[in-house]
Write an enzyme that holds these catalytic residues in place. Structure first.
Site, short mmCIF file in Angstrom:
data_model
loop_
_atom_site.label_atom_id
_atom_site.label_comp_id
_atom_site.label_asym_id
_atom_site.label_seq_id
_atom_site.Cartn_x
_atom_site.Cartn_y
_atom_site.Cartn_z
CE1 TYR A 53 -4.21 -1.51 0.36
CE2 TYR A 53 -3.45 -2.51 2.40
CZ TYR A 53 -4.40 -2.39 1.41
OH TYR A 53 -5.53 -3.15 1.46
CD GLU A 158 -11.27 -5.40 1.50
OE1 GLU A 158 -11.14 -6.63 1.48
OE2 GLU A 158 -11.37 -4.76 2.57
CD GLU A 234 -6.24 -6.96 1.45
OE1 GLU A 234 -6.84 -7.40 2.46
OE2 GLU A 234 -6.12 -5.76 1.20
CE1 TYR A 301 -3.60 -8.57 9.28
CE2 TYR A 301 -3.20 -10.68 8.24
CZ TYR A 301 -4.01 -9.58 8.43
OH TYR A 301 -5.21 -9.49 7.77
#
Length: 580
Positions: A53, A158, A234, A301
Site C-alpha cells: 500500500y 475494497e 489479499e 499479523y
C-alpha cells in the site's frame, strides 16, 4: 522492455503465462535498514512479487506536502524489489484501510464541512488528484514496460464494502491513466456479488480478498470476472489485534492447506501479510462497529515473517506449498539470535502539569476546539471554574480518552470504549485541566474522517464551559524536553522519563512494557509506538538500525502511572494470550 498484460485466462509476461506469487510488505511499517532483508526472505520463500500500500496521510501530513524521506522512500523500496529480481504491485488507495490511522486518508481532508469521503465530490477529488500525481510520479518510471518492477496498480480498496459511486471509481482510473500508468489496473473486493459489483469496473480486472473457502470464493469471483486471470489480492493468513483483546493466530496447517487449494486452482495470490511489521509512532488505526476498539502497535499479523523479520512455522509451510507449483530457491532464510536482555533505570521525570509551557504551544479559544483544529494527537485543555459544591462535568462525546484534573489533582478518566460522557468533580471551583488523547482514527466503515477530541458541548451542570486555553503537546519534541525544563518528580501522567543504555553493536531489541501504564516510547528519537498495560501486546519492537554502537537514549511518555521506573529489554516478543 518486458511486456505485461492480462490474457484471456492468465497474466502474460512477454506473451507467456505468468502466475503472480506475491507477499504484502509495507515499506512504511519496516525500518528502511531492514527492507532488503525482508525482500530477500520473500524471494527465498518462493515469492516473485512484493505488494505494498501507499499511506497518503504519512506522505502528506499537511496539504501541499509530499514527503519521501526515510521510511517513506517508496522509490528506494521499489528499486530494492527490482534489485532482488522481483516484481511489485502498488496499491495507492487513496483509501487503504490496512488497520492504518484513518485508512490512510489525511485528517486535514475533512476540515472543510461537507467534503466528500470516498465519493465523487469536487473538493475530495481535487485533493486526491494532487496526491495521486505525486505518488504516481514515483511509480511511472518504475513500471515493467520501462524496465522497472511494477506489474499492477490498484484502484481504491475494497470499495464495494463502502459505496457504489461508479463515477468516483471511473475518475480515479482517469487520473491514474493520465499520470502515465500503463500497466494493468485492478480492483479488490470481498467475494460477494454485491461488493464485487459495487466495487468493480468493467475494463479493470476484479480481484478478491479472503482467507478461507478458496474454491467457493474463486467461483464467485469468476462469475463477476468472466475472463482474465483469477487472483486473491489479499490471502488473509492471520489477523490484527485490538487493545484489550486476544492476540490472533491462525492454524499453520489449515492456512497452508488453503493456500494449496488456491494455487491448485491456477489462481495468482498476494499473501496478506507476508511480513506485517510495526505501526511505529501513532499510525495504528481503530474499528468502530458500535464500540470503538483501537489497534495495537504491533502488526505481527501471525505472518510467515514475525514482527522482527524472523521466519515462523507458517513461513516453512508456505514455502513447501509454493514449491509444488513454482521453483523455490535452495537457500533458506535464517532467524536472528535472541535479543539482548538487561535492565535500564528510568529517571529525571518531567510532569506535564508542573510546566506545560515546555511541552508545546498555547492558544486561546472561546469554545472547546477539536484536536483536528489544533493539528494535535495529544493536547492539554484548561479553564477556570467558579461554581459551588460538587459538580457534574459532561461531554457530548469523548474521542478517545480524557484524563481530568482539578487544581492539579487527578479526578478520573473518560474513555470512549466505555462510552463515558460524565464525571463528578469534588468541587465546582478551581482550575480544570483535561488531557485529551487521540488513540487512532477509525480505518473502516462510516466513521472514517470523523473529528477527534471532546466533541459537543463541555458542560458543568447545565452551563457550557468556555474560555479554554489549549496546549498542543508536540510529541516529536518529547525526547528533547530535558533541554528546556528540569525534572519535577513523579505523579499521574503525562510524565516523561528517560534512561540510557550501551551496546557493543546495533541489534534488534524488545522493550518490555508490562510493568507500565499507558504511553509512548522512543529510542534515540525514533518513536516505537504506543504501549498499554491492558495488552495483549507486552513488548515494543526496537529495530536494530535504530540502535547505535555505544550510548543510546530511551524516553518514555507515561500518560497514566508508571509504578516501576525500570526499563527491561527481553529476548523476544510477547504479544499476549490467544484467548481471554
Amino acid at each position: 522492455m518486458p511486456d505485461f498484460e492480462i490474457g484471456e485466462s492468465e497474466f502474460l509476461l512477454d506473451g507467456r503465462p505468468f502466475r503472480i506469487l506475491s507477499g504484502a510488505l509495507h515499506y512504511f511499517r519496516v525500518h528502511p535498514g531492514s527492507w532488503a532483508d525482508r525482500i530477500e526472505k520473500a524471494r527465498l520463500m518462493g515469492l516473485n512479487t512484493i505488494e505494498t500500500y501507499v499511506p497518503w496521510n504519512a506522505h502528506s501530513p499537511r496539504r501541499g506536502v509530499f514527503g519521501t524521506d526515510g521510511m517513506l522512500d517508496l522509490e528506494r523500496f521499489l528499486r530494492l524489489v527490482a534489485e532482488a529480481g522481483m516484481y511489485a504491485i502498488v496499491r495507492p488507495g487513496p483509501y487503504i484501510c490496512a488497520e492504518w490511522d484513518n485508512g490512510g486518508l489525511p485528517a486535514w481532508l475533512f476540515q472543510q464541512p461537507g467534503v466528500g469521503v470516498r465519493r465523487n465530490e469536487p473538493r475530495f477529488m481535487a485533493a486526491i488528484e494532487e496526491y495521486l500525481q505525486q505518488v504516481l510520479r514515483i511509480v511511472r518510471p518504475l513500471q515493467i514496460d520501462q524496465g522497472g518492477p511494477v506489474l499492477l496498480v490498484q484502484v481504491e480498496n475494497e470499495y464495494g464494502a463502502f459505496g457504489d459511486d461508479q463515477a468516483y471509481l471511473k475518475s480515479l482510473v482517469e487520473i491514474i491513466r493520465q499520470a502515465g500508468i500503463a500497466v494493468p489496473l485492478v480492483t479488490v473486493d470481498q467475494p460477494t456479488a454485491e461488493m464485487l459489483e459495487a466495487g468493480g469496473l468493467d475494463g479493470v480486472l476484479r480481484t478478491a480478498s479472503f482467507g478461507s473457502r478458496s474454491t467457493e470464493r474463486l467461483r464467485t469471483l469468476r462469475e463477476h470476472q468472466p475472463s482474465g486471470p483469477l487472483m486473491c489480492m489479499e490471502f488473509w493468513d492471520g489477523w490484527f489485534d485490538h487493545w484489550g483483546g486476544p492476540h490472533h493466530t491462525t492454524s499453520v496447517e489449515e492456512t497452508a492447506a488453503e493456500l494449496d487449494t488456491l494455487l491448485a486452482s491456477g489462481a495468482s495470490v498476494n499473501v496478506y501479510m507476508f511480513h506485517g511489521g510495526t505501526n511505529f509512532g501513532l499510525t495504528s488505526g481503530a474499528n468502530d462497529k458500535g464500540s470503538y476498539r483501537p489497534t495495537i502497535t504491533s502488526y505481527d499479523y501471525d505472518a510467515p515473517l514475525d514482527e522482527a523479520g524472523n521466519p515462523t512455522p507458517k513461513y516453512e509451510a508456505f514455502r513447501e506449498v509454493i514449491s509444488r507449483y513454482a521453483p523455490v530457491p535452495p537457500a533458506v532464510a535464517s532467524s536472528a539470535a535472541p535479543a539482548p536482555e538487561y535492565s535500564v533505570p528510568l529517571g529525571e521525570p518531567v510532569r506535564l502539569l508542573a510546566n506545560p509551557g515546555s511541552w508545546g504551544v498555547w492558544s486561546d479559544h472561546e469554545a472547546m476546539p477539536t484536536l483536528d483544529v489544533l493539528g494535535a494527537r495529544l493536547a492539554l485543555f484548561r479553564t477556570d471554574l467558579d461554581a459551588e459544591g460538587p459538580a457534574l462535568l459532561t461531554v457530548g462525546e469523548v474521542r478517545d480518552r480524557a484524563t481530568v484534573f482539578l487544581d492539579g489533582d487527578p479526578v478520573g478518566v473518560l474513555d470512549r470504549e466505555r462510552q463515558d460522557r460524565a464525571i463528578m468533580l469534588p468541587r465546582g471551583s478551581g482550575r480544570l485541566e483535561i488531557v485529551v488523547e487521540d488513540q487512532g482514527r477509525v480505518n473502516y466503515g462510516s466513521r472514517i474522517g470523523e473529528p477527534k477530541g471532546l466533541i459537543g458541548p463541555v458542560q458543568l451542570g447545565s452551563a457550557v464551559l468556555s474560555n479554554w486555553s489549549a496546549c498542543v503537546i508536540d510529541l516529536d519534541e518529547v525526547p528533547r524536553l530535558w533541554g528546556s525544563t528540569t525534572a519535577t518528580g513523579p505523579g499521574v501522567g503525562p510524565i516523561a522519563w528517560r534512561g540510557s543504555f550501551d551496546v557493543d553493536e546495533p541489534t534488534d531489541h524488545f522493550l518490555q512494557t508490562s510493568g507500565w501504564g499507558k504511553g509512548v516510547a522512543w529510542v534515540n528519537g525514533f518513536c516505537l509506538g504506543r504501549y498499554w498495560r491492558r495488552g495483549p501486546q507486552q513488548t515494543l519492537f526496537v529495530p536494530g538500525p535504530v540502535v547505535r554502537a555505544g550510548a543510546n537514549e530511551l524516553v518514555v511518555l507515561e500518560l497514566d502511572v508508571l509504578a516501576d521506573p525500570m526499563a527491561r529489554f527481553v529476548a523476544g516478543p510477547s504479544l499476549g494470550p490467544v484467548e481471554l
